[in-house]
Design a protein around this motif. Structure first.
Motif, PDB file in Angstrom:
ATOM      1  N   UNK A 234      34.783  33.644  30.219  1.00 14.96           N
ATOM      2  CA  UNK A 234      35.290  32.507  31.007  1.00 14.96           C
ATOM      3  C   UNK A 234      35.324  31.243  30.143  1.00 14.96           C
ATOM      4  N   UNK A 235      34.233  31.021  29.393  1.00 11.18           N
ATOM      5  CA  UNK A 235      34.165  29.868  28.483  1.00 11.18           C
ATOM      6  C   UNK A 235      35.237  29.949  27.409  1.00 11.18           C
ATOM      7  N   UNK A 236      35.634  31.168  27.075  1.00 12.71           N
ATOM      8  CA  UNK A 236      36.664  31.327  26.041  1.00 12.71           C
ATOM      9  C   UNK A 236      38.062  31.222  26.647  1.00 12.71           C
ATOM     10  N   UNK A 237      38.129  30.898  27.934  1.00  8.31           N
ATOM     11  CA  UNK A 237      39.425  30.586  28.546  1.00  8.31           C
ATOM     12  C   UNK A 237      40.104  31.746  29.251  1.00  8.31           C
ATOM     13  N   UNK A 238      39.419  32.917  29.313  1.00 10.53           N
ATOM     14  CA  UNK A 238      40.061  34.082  29.943  1.00 10.53           C
ATOM     15  C   UNK A 238      40.028  33.968  31.463  1.00 10.53           C
ATOM     16  N   UNK A 239      40.927  34.711  32.102  1.00 14.37           N
ATOM     17  CA  UNK A 239      40.779  34.938  33.536  1.00 14.37           C
ATOM     18  C   UNK A 239      39.885  36.158  33.654  1.00 14.37           C
ATOM     19  N   UNK A 240      38.716  35.994  34.269  1.00 10.58           N
ATOM     20  CA  UNK A 240      37.709  37.057  34.244  1.00 10.58           C
ATOM     21  C   UNK A 240      37.519  37.670  35.628  1.00 10.58           C
ATOM     22  N   UNK A 241      37.548  39.006  35.671  1.00 11.21           N
ATOM     23  CA  UNK A 241      37.179  39.715  36.890  1.00 11.21           C
ATOM     24  C   UNK A 241      35.865  40.426  36.599  1.00 11.21           C
ATOM     25  N   UNK A 242      34.870  40.166  37.444  1.00 19.23           N
ATOM     26  CA  UNK A 242      33.550  40.767  37.257  1.00 19.23           C
ATOM     27  C   UNK A 242      33.315  41.777  38.373  1.00 19.23           C
ATOM     28  N   UNK A 243      33.302  43.065  37.992  1.00 17.95           N
ATOM     29  CA  UNK A 243      33.059  44.133  38.960  1.00 17.95           C
ATOM     30  C   UNK A 243      31.579  44.447  38.887  1.00 17.95           C
ATOM     31  N   UNK A 244      30.855  44.177  39.970  1.00 26.05           N
ATOM     32  CA  UNK A 244      29.402  44.169  39.837  1.00 26.05           C
ATOM     33  C   UNK A 244      28.666  44.778  41.023  1.00 26.05           C
TER      34      UNK A 244
END
Ligand code: CTP
Length: 415
Positions: A234-244
């Motif tokens: 996220x800090x690196x600018x990605x759109x992040x999906x966290x499957x948890x």
């Protein structure tokens, strides 16, 4: 908070306007400074009714700007000229709290104080965090101004619902520091991060394999390493999906998909990693599940001292992903990273998994050590990849491991 490389040396102009929520901006200014940002605070006259510039100066260690007409203490220039420079050099203008009055001025380009002049001069992203009491936030005038600002590219940190200083309740409270920091990190990440514009899927936690409506089999994975990777991506600018499967506090801006069993995780991974840039499988997926899940709570039987469970193999999620990628490379994630948590023959086992699961990178960690692996804050890992061999890393915080992994990921994606 762990060292935030993203914020180191970044120039943040923090605009503070007249709201009781200014006390939260002091904490925010302090946390930004601790993370290495250079924070230049600009206060409106109304803000100074609540708090003095000295407070911000003390936490940022830098001059605080208040007056459009005052001579600049450093160069003797009128401040408004000096602060065209302040605006130009900024990486981010964050206005928190932003009052209804300041939002109105920003929306209409009015520039009668140092903050609004700076807002017109900056070329960096502008982030506003409105805060107002008594239902003012819902007023059509405020909403119309916000709409205009958002259309113009200004980013909004929405206020929260809660109790106001007046005793009333509603939407209008300034969020707490972690949410404000999260928004800052997101905006800076999208501007400077090595994964800007990328879509990354991360899995975290141990899967939960149900036995009956109240019980499940799981493992000791806490999900901390996966969450740290989601935050770093996220800090690196990605759109992040966290499957948890874990219920840790989610990084701001990350899309969280809660799952339980390996089967649920498999379905979520196949859905969300379709066409993604990267998949990082940090989850500890159970290899077995109960053959039959009892519809009702399993009861003790008077004629038996024990209980025999029959287990069957779970699908291997990474093997399924490899199959999808092989059939149609566009349908799978471009880069796949796996983990190997081992208690013996670390490198041999990890190397075999790298090949068997057709990974681009594997993160191997020795879970028999007390300072690495499950539930602790640190990890000692070795990175193995098909082309570039082995990279043995020293004992690090999980967020440092995550940052390093994200850098490698950006490299693999050509970022
Ligand atoms: N993994 C997976 N699906 C499974 C089991 C594991 O996708 N059913 C993934 C994990 O998320 C991890 C990697 O495969 O990224 C290695 O997991 P690990 O549990 O170490 O390996 P296993 O495949 O279970 O092999 P073994 O039982 O031999 O340790």
């Amino acid at each position: 908070m762990a060292a935030v490389t993203l914020l180191k040396g970044r120039r943040v102009v923090l605009g503070v306007t007249g709201s009781i929520a200014v006390y939260k901006s002091v904490d925010l200014a302090s946390k930004l400074t601790q993370a290495g940002a250079l924070v230049d605070v600009v206060m409106t006259e109304a803000a100074r009714q609540f708090i003095t510039p000295l407070t911000f100066q003390a936490v940022t260690g830098r001059p605080v700007y208040t007056d459009l007409w005052a001579a600049d203490s450093t160069g003797g220039l009128p401040t408004h000229i000096a602060h065209v420079g302040l605006g130009e050099g900024a990486d981010l203008l964050l206005i928190a709290p932003a009052t209804a009055h300041t939002l109105a001025k920003l929306a209409h380009g009015l520039a009668d104080d140092l903050l609004t002049v700076t807002a017109l001069a900056v070329r960096c992203p502008v982030l506003v965090a409105p805060a107002m009491d008594g239902g003012m936030y819902a007023h059509p005038a405020v909403q119309a101004n916000l709409k205009l600002l958002i259309e113009r590219g200004i980013e909004l940190i929405p206020p929260e619902h809660g109790r106001f200083a007046s005793g009333l309740e509603g939407v209008g409270r300034l969020p707490e520091t972690p949410a404000l920091m999260g928004a800052v990190r997101q905006v800076l990440g999208q501007r400077f991060g090595g994964l800007a514009g990328r879509r990354v899927v991360v899995t975290a936690g141990g899967t939960q394999e149900p036995l009956d409506p109240v019980r499940y089999i799981t493992n000791r994975s806490s999900g901390k390493q996966g969450y740290a990777i989601a935050q770093a991506a996220q800090d690196a600018g990605a759109h992040v999906t966290l499957i948890t499967t874990a219920a840790l506090s989610s990084p701001f801006g990350v899309e969280v998909v809660p799952v339980g069993s390996a089967d649920e995780m498999l379905r979520a991974v196949l859905t969300y990693s379709r066409g993604a840039d990267a998949l990082v499988m940090a989850a500890a997926v159970a290899d077995f599940r109960a053959k039959d899940v009892s519809q009702h709570k399993i009861k003790k039987k008077d004629d038996s001292d024990g209980l025999t469970l029959e287990l069957v193999r779970n699908p291997d999620i990474l093997a399924e992903v490899a199959r999808v990628r092989e059939a149609d490379p566009a349908a799978g994630p471009r880069v796949v990273v796996g983990f190997a948590a081992e208690s013996q023959d670390l490198l041999d086992n990890a190397q075999k998994k790298l090949e068997r699961k057709r990974l681009d990178l594997i993160v191997a960690n020795d879970i028999s050590a007390s300072d690495a692996g499950f539930a602790v804050e640190t990890n000692r890992v070795v990175l193995l990849s098909p082309d570039s061999g082995r990279e043995e890393l020293p004992l690090m915080g999980k967020s440092e491991v995550a940052e390093l992994l994200v850098n490698r990921l950006a490299g693999l994606l050509g970022g």
